[in-house]
Design an enzyme around this catalytic site. Structure first.
Site, PDB file in Angstrom:
ATOM      1  N   GLU A 229       3.339  23.490  13.573  1.00 51.06           N
ATOM      2  CA  GLU A 229       2.471  22.619  12.754  1.00 51.06           C
ATOM      3  C   GLU A 229       2.370  21.294  13.492  1.00 51.06           C
ATOM      4  OE1 GLU A 229       0.989  23.741  10.237  1.00 51.06           O
ATOM      5  OE2 GLU A 229       2.203  25.302   9.314  1.00 51.06           O
ATOM      6  N   CYS A 263      -0.187  13.673   9.206  1.00 54.31           N
ATOM      7  CA  CYS A 263      -0.839  14.595  10.149  1.00 54.31           C
ATOM      8  C   CYS A 263      -2.250  14.920   9.703  1.00 54.31           C
ATOM      9  CB  CYS A 263      -0.014  15.865  10.301  1.00 54.31           C
ATOM     10  SG  CYS A 263       0.298  16.695   8.739  1.00 54.31           S
TER      11      CYS A 263
HETATM   12  P1  NAD Z   1       7.925  14.745  17.691  1.00 58.19           P
HETATM   13  O1  NAD Z   1       7.214  15.912  18.269  1.00 58.19           O
HETATM   14  O2  NAD Z   1       8.249  13.621  18.577  1.00 58.19           O
HETATM   15  O3  NAD Z   1       9.314  15.194  17.025  1.00 58.19           O
HETATM   16  C1  NAD Z   1       9.364  16.188  16.038  1.00 58.19           C
HETATM   17  C2  NAD Z   1      10.742  16.831  16.055  1.00 58.19           C
HETATM   18  O4  NAD Z   1      10.914  17.541  17.273  1.00 58.19           O
HETATM   19  C3  NAD Z   1      11.886  15.840  15.977  1.00 58.19           C
HETATM   20  O5  NAD Z   1      12.896  16.386  15.156  1.00 58.19           O
HETATM   21  C4  NAD Z   1      12.355  15.747  17.419  1.00 58.19           C
HETATM   22  O6  NAD Z   1      13.703  15.374  17.571  1.00 58.19           O
HETATM   23  C5  NAD Z   1      12.156  17.168  17.879  1.00 58.19           C
HETATM   24  N1  NAD Z   1      12.032  17.352  19.326  1.00 58.19           N
HETATM   25  C6  NAD Z   1      11.590  16.468  20.244  1.00 58.19           C
HETATM   26  N2  NAD Z   1      11.593  17.038  21.477  1.00 58.19           N
HETATM   27  C7  NAD Z   1      12.040  18.301  21.317  1.00 58.19           C
HETATM   28  C8  NAD Z   1      12.255  19.405  22.208  1.00 58.19           C
HETATM   29  N3  NAD Z   1      12.009  19.309  23.515  1.00 58.19           N
HETATM   30  N4  NAD Z   1      12.718  20.560  21.701  1.00 58.19           N
HETATM   31  C9  NAD Z   1      12.951  20.684  20.380  1.00 58.19           C
HETATM   32  N5  NAD Z   1      12.778  19.687  19.482  1.00 58.19           N
HETATM   33  C10 NAD Z   1      12.314  18.502  19.952  1.00 58.19           C
HETATM   34  O7  NAD Z   1       7.027  14.260  16.455  1.00 58.19           O
HETATM   35  P2  NAD Z   1       7.277  12.986  15.531  1.00 58.19           P
HETATM   36  O8  NAD Z   1       6.882  11.771  16.281  1.00 58.19           O
HETATM   37  O9  NAD Z   1       8.601  13.054  14.904  1.00 58.19           O
HETATM   38  O10 NAD Z   1       6.200  13.256  14.361  1.00 58.19           O
HETATM   39  C11 NAD Z   1       4.872  12.840  14.390  1.00 58.19           C
HETATM   40  C12 NAD Z   1       3.966  13.983  14.805  1.00 58.19           C
HETATM   41  O11 NAD Z   1       4.133  15.079  13.908  1.00 58.19           O
HETATM   42  C13 NAD Z   1       2.495  13.610  14.705  1.00 58.19           C
HETATM   43  O12 NAD Z   1       1.829  14.120  15.828  1.00 58.19           O
HETATM   44  C14 NAD Z   1       2.027  14.331  13.445  1.00 58.19           C
HETATM   45  O13 NAD Z   1       0.653  14.633  13.424  1.00 58.19           O
HETATM   46  C15 NAD Z   1       2.870  15.561  13.487  1.00 58.19           C
HETATM   47  N6  NAD Z   1       2.979  16.169  12.164  1.00 58.19           N
HETATM   48  C16 NAD Z   1       2.386  17.366  11.938  1.00 58.19           C
HETATM   49  C17 NAD Z   1       2.442  17.936  10.667  1.00 58.19           C
HETATM   50  C18 NAD Z   1       1.781  19.250  10.361  1.00 58.19           C
HETATM   51  O14 NAD Z   1       2.137  19.860   9.355  1.00 58.19           O
HETATM   52  N7  NAD Z   1       0.836  19.712  11.169  1.00 58.19           N
HETATM   53  C19 NAD Z   1       3.144  17.282   9.645  1.00 58.19           C
HETATM   54  C20 NAD Z   1       3.739  16.061   9.926  1.00 58.19           C
HETATM   55  C21 NAD Z   1       3.669  15.514  11.192  1.00 58.19           C
END
Ligand code: NAD
Length: 496
Positions: A229, A263
């Site tokens: 997502e 998002c």
């Molecule tokens: P992010 O991708 O930086 O981090 C998300 C999660 O992934 C965190 O828990 C982080 O620690 C983890 N992570 C980071 N690198 C990783 C790796 N290499 N392997 C495994 N896990 C890893 O995102 P963010 O900044 O926390 O959130 C904002 C983003 O999330 C925005 O782009 C937003 O649009 C998106 N978002 C999407 C939805 C949806 O349902 N489509 C909902 C909410 C947020």
């Protein structure tokens, strides 16, 4: 860790490593084996006790989320608590029916001899990885569905909001949920990567497209399923015949709720010439009335940006738009009257395709409006994006709006409203293109965490297995006759 609202220190947390995760996984596996045998109705009862615990602990949950994110009280209560209670009730009350084994009717000659039952079997242990913008609700959502489906969950929330994720573990514990089935591992991206590699049976990831790509690659190599997502740059199409007051309110809410850090928030507003001026004026006037502050009562509308890095992106997008000719009608800068990471709710008119606000996810309280020649151009611009998470269309002509909405290349759409899909449990949620893979939620949300196992059995007791050895000329002749009958005669075709 510091509060984005006033920089109050929030403490330090350990990052779990591969060994910590291996221990948690072993515990989860043992707990899951027993849980898989618990009748679904009993699992639902256990989940409803957790829901009741959330009801009791709502003030504590809201306080923790606000401390970490600075979000407004109305948003913490509505987005984090209300939505969580709603989804827990929805899935718990329907779990038994959804998870019931179901017979599928067969066609052709096999229908006379065999019966097939689809039995939902849990996958095992699910790794759930979540972001900071809805740190409690997004951690609960797919966790609840995976658990009700008979799995255990290892949950890793964002390193930016560890206390909110630990609240998830606390409400399960205080709600008397069986030990080991839901465990939180705190940590950053390295912890997340270790969780993906740990041997879990599926990854449910919510976060940015950049991280989603990495996780998709890892899961491909490991051959484990994943649901991704990811981010969006959602379009809002406003037609000449829209109710301008409603559209203006929708534009503002879509772009500024949760300080724009949603998002399925609205990123690109595309208005046709007959409504463009009225819409921009009305949005700007309303935007100037929005309130910011760190009192966390019911009188604030737009909270802070979660961290410096994110605020820099918002500033860069706004500066880029102004440098390329956008008209700034409200906001446009850090709030000079507040100590935290507050960006003033901002309205940019006359935006063009080359601006960052029209191309990349801003994730800040910025309303960016572009004039388009007509509805067809609006649709073409909306679809000219690498992302496709959600979108919305505004018109008094509901038939036309519905048709335009259906032609948007995106995961879900709303007509005369915005950003609703995630909150409607019946609606499958998920993006197209770079906004994600797979569907969460929806009436069958629980089945996303199951293997639908077809179990084939004889219709009439102890029959001979089909196609027994040895093969003979009589056998081959029989097959030829069957082929001729079933596909070479009108009566045979009737059975297909
Ligand atoms: P992010 O991708 O930086 O981090 C998300 C999660 O992934 C965190 O828990 C982080 O620690 C983890 N992570 C980071 N690198 C990783 C790796 N290499 N392997 C495994 N896990 C890893 O995102 P963010 O900044 O926390 O959130 C904002 C983003 O999330 C925005 O782009 C937003 O649009 C998106 N978002 C999407 C939805 C949806 O349902 N489509 C909902 C909410 C947020």
């Amino acid at each position: 860790m510091k509060s984005p609202a006033d920089f109050t220190p929030l403490g330090e947390y350990e990052c779990a490593d591969a060994d910590d995760i291996a221990r948690a996984l072993a515990k989860a596996r043992a707990a899951q084996r027993k849980w898989a045998e618990v009748p679904v109705a009993e699992r639902a009862k256990a989940m409803l006790k957790v829901r009741d615990q959330i009801l009791k602990a709502q003030d504590e949950i809201v306080a923790v989320v606000i401390r970490e994110t600075g979000k407004c009280l109305a948003e913490a209560l509505g987005m984090e608590v209300y939505s969580t209670l709603d989804s827990m009730s929805y899935y718990s009350r329907r779990a038994e029916k959804v998870m019931k084994p179901r017979r599928v009717p067969l066609h052709g000659p096999m229908a006379l001899m065999k019966k097939v039952t689809l039995v939902p079997r849990p996958l095992g242990v699910i790794g759930v990885i979540t972001p900071w913008n809805g740190p409690f609700v997004l951690s609960m959502g797919y966790t609840v569905q995976a658990l009700l489906a008979g799995n255990a969950v290892l949950l890793k929330g964002s390193e930016v909001t560890p206390a909110s994720t630990l609240m998830v573990e606390k409400v399960f514990r205080d709600g008397g949920f069986p030990d080991g089935l839901l465990q939180v591992v705190t940590g950053d991206g390295l912890t997340g990567a270790a969780l993906v590699e740990s041997g879990v049976d599926k990854i449910s990831f919510t976060g940015s497209t950049a991280t989603g790509r990495k996780i998709g690659e890892m899961c491909g190599r490991l051959l484990i399923p994943c649901a991704l997502e990811l981010g969006g740059t959602d379009a809002m199409i406003v037609c000449d015949d829209a109710d301008v007051d409603h559209a203006a309110a929708g534009a503002l809410m879509g772009s500024c709720m949760n300080a724009g850090q949603v998002c399925i928030g609205t990123q690109r507003i595309l208005a046709t010439p007959g409504i463009y001026d009225a819409l921009t004026e009305r949005v700007a006037a309303q935007c100037r009335t929005l309130r910011q502050g760190a009192a966390f009562g019911a009188e604030e509308d737009v909270g802070p940006i979660i961290m410096d890095r994110q605020l820099t992106i918002v500033e860069r997008h706004v500066e880029d738009a102004i440098a390329k000719g956008a008209r700034l009608l409200a906001g446009g800068r850090r709030n000079p009257n507040l100590p935290g990471l507050y960006f003033e709710p901002t309205v940019l008119a006359d935006c063009t395709a080359d601006m960052l606000v029209m191309r990349e996810e801003t994730f800040g309280p910025v309303v960016a409006i572009r004039k388009v020649a007509d509805e067809e151009e609006a649709l073409a611009v909306a679809n000219d994006s690498p992302n496709g998470l959600a979108g919305n269309v505004w018109s008094r002509n509901e038939r036309k709006a519905f048709d335009l909405a259906c032609r948007m290349e995106t995961g879900s759409v709303s007509v005369n409203d915005m950003a609703l899909t995630y909150g409607l449990q019946e609606a499958p949620f998920g993006g197209r293109k770079a906004s994600g893979i797979g569907r969460g939620n929806g009436a069958d949300g629980l089945l996303n965490y199951c293997h639908m196992m077809p179990v084939v059995a004889n219709r009439f007791g102890n029959a001979k297995p089909s196609g027994a050895y040895p093969y003979t000329a009589k056998h081959v002749d029989g097959l030829r006759k069957a082929i001729k009958f079933f596909w070479g005669s009108a009566l045979g075709r009737y059975f297909q």
